[in-house]
Design a protein around this motif. Sequence first.
Motif, PDB file in Angstrom:
ATOM      1  N   UNK A 243     -51.956 -43.411 -81.838  1.00 37.19           N
ATOM      2  CA  UNK A 243     -51.810 -44.741 -81.226  1.00 37.19           C
ATOM      3  C   UNK A 243     -50.426 -44.993 -80.637  1.00 37.19           C
ATOM      4  N   UNK A 244     -49.376 -44.445 -81.260  1.00 33.23           N
ATOM      5  CA  UNK A 244     -48.013 -44.693 -80.736  1.00 33.23           C
ATOM      6  C   UNK A 244     -47.883 -44.102 -79.333  1.00 33.23           C
ATOM      7  N   UNK A 245     -48.448 -42.926 -79.145  1.00 29.48           N
ATOM      8  CA  UNK A 245     -48.383 -42.276 -77.825  1.00 29.48           C
ATOM      9  C   UNK A 245     -49.248 -43.026 -76.817  1.00 29.48           C
ATOM     10  N   UNK A 246     -50.399 -43.496 -77.265  1.00 31.72           N
ATOM     11  CA  UNK A 246     -51.284 -44.237 -76.355  1.00 31.72           C
ATOM     12  C   UNK A 246     -50.594 -45.507 -75.853  1.00 31.72           C
ATOM     13  N   UNK A 247     -49.951 -46.211 -76.795  1.00 23.50           N
ATOM     14  CA  UNK A 247     -49.341 -47.502 -76.435  1.00 23.50           C
ATOM     15  C   UNK A 247     -48.256 -47.363 -75.374  1.00 23.50           C
ATOM     16  N   UNK A 258     -42.727 -40.034 -68.495  1.00 26.73           N
ATOM     17  CA  UNK A 258     -43.595 -40.843 -69.368  1.00 26.73           C
ATOM     18  C   UNK A 258     -44.481 -39.934 -70.228  1.00 26.73           C
ATOM     19  N   UNK A 259     -45.045 -38.918 -69.588  1.00 28.91           N
ATOM     20  CA  UNK A 259     -45.906 -37.981 -70.316  1.00 28.91           C
ATOM     21  C   UNK A 259     -45.113 -37.301 -71.427  1.00 28.91           C
ATOM     22  N   UNK A 260     -43.887 -36.919 -71.124  1.00 30.74           N
ATOM     23  CA  UNK A 260     -43.080 -36.236 -72.137  1.00 30.74           C
ATOM     24  C   UNK A 260     -42.776 -37.159 -73.319  1.00 30.74           C
ATOM     25  N   UNK A 261     -42.495 -38.429 -73.033  1.00 26.84           N
ATOM     26  CA  UNK A 261     -42.219 -39.377 -74.128  1.00 26.84           C
ATOM     27  C   UNK A 261     -43.467 -39.558 -74.993  1.00 26.84           C
ATOM     28  N   UNK A 262     -44.616 -39.704 -74.337  1.00 30.65           N
ATOM     29  CA  UNK A 262     -45.858 -39.868 -75.098  1.00 30.65           C
ATOM     30  C   UNK A 262     -46.149 -38.618 -75.936  1.00 30.65           C
ATOM     31  N   UNK A 287     -48.549 -29.728 -80.742  1.00 32.58           N
ATOM     32  CA  UNK A 287     -49.110 -31.042 -80.390  1.00 32.58           C
ATOM     33  C   UNK A 287     -48.384 -31.597 -79.173  1.00 32.58           C
ATOM     34  N   UNK A 288     -47.060 -31.477 -79.152  1.00 35.79           N
ATOM     35  CA  UNK A 288     -46.293 -31.999 -78.011  1.00 35.79           C
ATOM     36  C   UNK A 288     -46.700 -31.274 -76.722  1.00 35.79           C
ATOM     37  N   UNK A 289     -46.755 -29.976 -76.797  1.00 36.02           N
ATOM     38  CA  UNK A 289     -47.061 -29.175 -75.593  1.00 36.02           C
ATOM     39  C   UNK A 289     -48.506 -29.423 -75.121  1.00 36.02           C
ATOM     40  N   UNK A 296     -51.386 -34.466 -68.386  1.00 38.81           N
ATOM     41  CA  UNK A 296     -51.158 -34.179 -66.958  1.00 38.81           C
ATOM     42  C   UNK A 296     -52.471 -33.901 -66.241  1.00 38.81           C
ATOM     43  N   UNK A 297     -53.341 -33.140 -66.888  1.00 42.71           N
ATOM     44  CA  UNK A 297     -54.623 -32.840 -66.242  1.00 42.71           C
ATOM     45  C   UNK A 297     -55.496 -34.100 -66.150  1.00 42.71           C
ATOM     46  N   UNK A 298     -55.440 -34.931 -67.170  1.00 40.35           N
ATOM     47  CA  UNK A 298     -56.223 -36.183 -67.137  1.00 40.35           C
ATOM     48  C   UNK A 298     -55.733 -37.086 -66.010  1.00 40.35           C
TER      49      UNK A 298
END
Length: 307
Positions: A243-247, A258-262, A287-289, A296-298
């Motif tokens: 959820x933290x990454x989604x938010x 942004x993707x890297x932070x998430x 998990x990060x990678x 990115x693909x999404x």
Amino acid sequence: MFGPAPLARTWGVKLNMQVPAPVEYERATSLTEVFDLLERYGPESRVIAGGHSLLPMMKIRLARPEVLIDINDLTELDYIRIDGGELRIGAMVRHATLMSSPLAGEYYPIFAEAEAVIADPIVRNRGTVGGSLCQADPAEDLSAVFAALKATVVISGKSSSRTVPISEFHTGPYTTVVGPEEILTEVRVHLRANAGSAYEKVERRLGDWAIAAVGAMVRIEGGLIVEAGIGLAAVRAEHYSAPEAEQILVGSAPSDELVERAASLAGEHCNPSADQRGPVDYKRHLVKELTTRALKRSISRALPEGA
Ligand SMILES: Cc1cc2nc3c(=O)[nH]c(=O)nc-3n(C[C@H](O)[C@H](O)[C@H](O)COP(=O)(O)OP(=O)(O)OC[C@H]3O[C@@H](n4cnc5c(N)ncnc54)[C@H](O)[C@@H]3O)c2cc1C
């Protein structure tokens, strides 16, 4: 952290030589019959679908039901269709069917990508969507997929049905909110315009369970991410989600930064344990990678061509 299935996976060779304890067998041909049988035999009975998780657990006596209720004749639960703005997937849909479904693939390529790396063709031909979710193995790929898609599940009993968000379905490793006289009958995924999804998994060898796996879904409107889902498998993320990454994604324009932070948040907030598949740091790194790649693909799938 080791529950029954990880143990079973670790000692797989020895387990294959064992046989389950004696068990009564019933074969249901309709939902009504399933509920009658569950009521008649009580909590010592278990439904069996593909059997690819339950039978190995019975072999090592981690599951010891007195009665097996076979639901493989329930063709009424074997469908993938669109209804009410949702993709509806019956509990008896096999992995192989979901993998090759043009309807599911048209809206969500994450299904074909995840299914292609679940086990092998023998397991995929028999194992079911319902069995996967109800087994609730922490490494179950479909649980991460449906978490990313923010699915809803339908749980049915003799006299009523209820819908439960996937975020409330699993109560812990190998446990769900399905009651002793209920079964899971359907999974629903909202159809989204301008959405993209993807699945990434690292396994030790082809067909193995994940070391870590990540599913992602984003919906983009007016250049902003308006909805995001990230599902994690095999790293003990609560409810298979991040959820933290989604938010942090929602409300922002998609960018590499942004993707890297998430992705960093997803790696930091999961709880992998060290085991034969690798140390904790390695799993967080994965998990990060994998989150970066899946996001990115999404995003590229959600954006109109040429954008
Ligand atoms: C060698 C091997 C490799 C595998 N690799 C992977 C992998 O890489 N990734 C992955 O995600 N999975 C993997 N699996 C698991 C596979 O996906 C199974 O198909 C899945 O875990 C269970 O589905 P099933 O239909 O066989 O369920 P079953 O074994 O029949 O049932 C599992 C549990 O769910 C319950 N159940 C089944 N259906 C219902 C229902 N409709 N309502 C309520 N309860 C129900 C049963 O009572 C039982 O407790 C692997 C399995 C094997 C044998």
